[in-house]
Motif scaffolding. Structure first.
Motif, PDB file in Angstrom:
ATOM      1  N   ALA A  21      40.676  37.844  38.735  1.00 59.46           N
ATOM      2  CA  ALA A  21      39.628  38.795  39.132  1.00 59.46           C
ATOM      3  C   ALA A  21      38.795  39.249  37.937  1.00 59.46           C
ATOM      4  O   ALA A  21      37.801  39.959  38.112  1.00 59.46           O
ATOM      5  N   PRO A  23      36.406  38.050  35.923  1.00 57.51           N
ATOM      6  CA  PRO A  23      34.939  37.943  35.909  1.00 57.51           C
ATOM      7  C   PRO A  23      34.242  38.985  36.777  1.00 57.51           C
ATOM      8  O   PRO A  23      33.230  39.561  36.369  1.00 57.51           O
ATOM      9  N   ASP A  24      34.798  39.259  37.948  1.00 60.65           N
ATOM     10  CA  ASP A  24      34.203  40.266  38.832  1.00 60.65           C
ATOM     11  C   ASP A  24      34.374  41.673  38.266  1.00 60.65           C
ATOM     12  O   ASP A  24      33.467  42.501  38.357  1.00 60.65           O
ATOM     13  N   GLU A  27      31.920  42.073  35.393  1.00 61.73           N
ATOM     14  CA  GLU A  27      30.562  42.267  35.913  1.00 61.73           C
ATOM     15  C   GLU A  27      30.351  43.705  36.367  1.00 61.73           C
ATOM     16  O   GLU A  27      29.302  44.294  36.126  1.00 61.73           O
ATOM     17  N   GLU A  28      31.350  44.304  37.001  1.00 64.32           N
ATOM     18  CA  GLU A  28      31.237  45.712  37.415  1.00 64.32           C
ATOM     19  C   GLU A  28      31.134  46.629  36.202  1.00 64.32           C
ATOM     20  O   GLU A  28      30.355  47.587  36.206  1.00 64.32           O
ATOM     21  N   ARG A  31      27.606  46.374  34.940  1.00 63.99           N
ATOM     22  CA  ARG A  31      26.668  47.097  35.814  1.00 63.99           C
ATOM     23  C   ARG A  31      26.737  48.595  35.561  1.00 63.99           C
ATOM     24  O   ARG A  31      25.713  49.278  35.545  1.00 63.99           O
ATOM     25  N   SER A 129      32.071  52.903  40.479  1.00 66.13           N
ATOM     26  CA  SER A 129      32.659  51.716  39.850  1.00 66.13           C
ATOM     27  C   SER A 129      34.172  51.703  40.022  1.00 66.13           C
ATOM     28  O   SER A 129      34.762  50.646  40.256  1.00 66.13           O
ATOM     29  N   ARG A 132      34.915  50.400  43.398  1.00 67.27           N
ATOM     30  CA  ARG A 132      34.698  48.947  43.455  1.00 67.27           C
ATOM     31  C   ARG A 132      35.838  48.206  42.750  1.00 67.27           C
ATOM     32  O   ARG A 132      36.333  47.195  43.257  1.00 67.27           O
ATOM     33  N   LEU A 136      38.527  45.334  44.097  1.00 68.88           N
ATOM     34  CA  LEU A 136      38.760  44.043  43.429  1.00 68.88           C
ATOM     35  C   LEU A 136      40.237  43.855  43.086  1.00 68.88           C
ATOM     36  O   LEU A 136      40.801  42.781  43.305  1.00 68.88           O
TER      37      LEU A 136
END
Length: 149
Positions: A21, A23-24, A27-28, A31, A129, A132, A136
């Protein structure tokens, strides 16, 4: 002995899916940094201090270990004072902030921010975040629990 072996195997399987997980999660974190001015870094870790991903120039493993220690104290303090489950912790130093947010029951988000950061905005965006990241991590752990071929 079998219980110890099973627990070790389960932990390795969980770690494999958590790393998948990354990479996801990364990315969060990126962001979040883009949404809040003066954020200088962020990391996601398990509540026991294992780094899941980081976007920071500071030594991530050390910050994750310190976060786990602070989390233990914060959880005890919240419980002892009847404030319920841990949600967030904010430390203000001369040069800015270190903020830690719950990301579900097994992970945390730690954010480093400068002294000119709008703390209200930081809380709002970091809480989003954290939610999120909880999703994930939850997906990764549910995959780890599925029977492997």
């Amino acid at each position: 002995m079998r219980g110890v072996m099973r627990r070790g195997l389960r932990q390795r399987t969980e770690r494999k899916w958590l790393l998948a997980a990354e990479p996801d999660v990364l990315e969060e974190l990126r962001r979040l940094r883009a949404r809040v001015t003066h954020v200088t870094g962020a990391l996601a870790a398990t509540s026991d201090g294992v780094v899941l991903a980081h976007d920071t120039a500071v030594e991530a493993e050390g910050v994750a270990a310190l976060t786990a220690a602070a989390l233990g104290v914060a959880q005890s303090l919240a419980g002892a004072t009847g404030r319920g489950a841990f949600r967030e912790l904010l430390v203000r130093g001369e040069n800015g902030y270190v903020a830690t947010y719950a990301a579900g029951s097994t992970a945390v988000l730690t954010v480093l921010a400068g002294d000119r950061t709008n703390v209200g905005r930081l809380h709002m965006e970091a809480r989003r975040s954290g939610a999120r990241l909880a999703d994930l991590v939850g997906v990764a752990l549910s995959r780890a629990e599925q029977p492997q071929p």
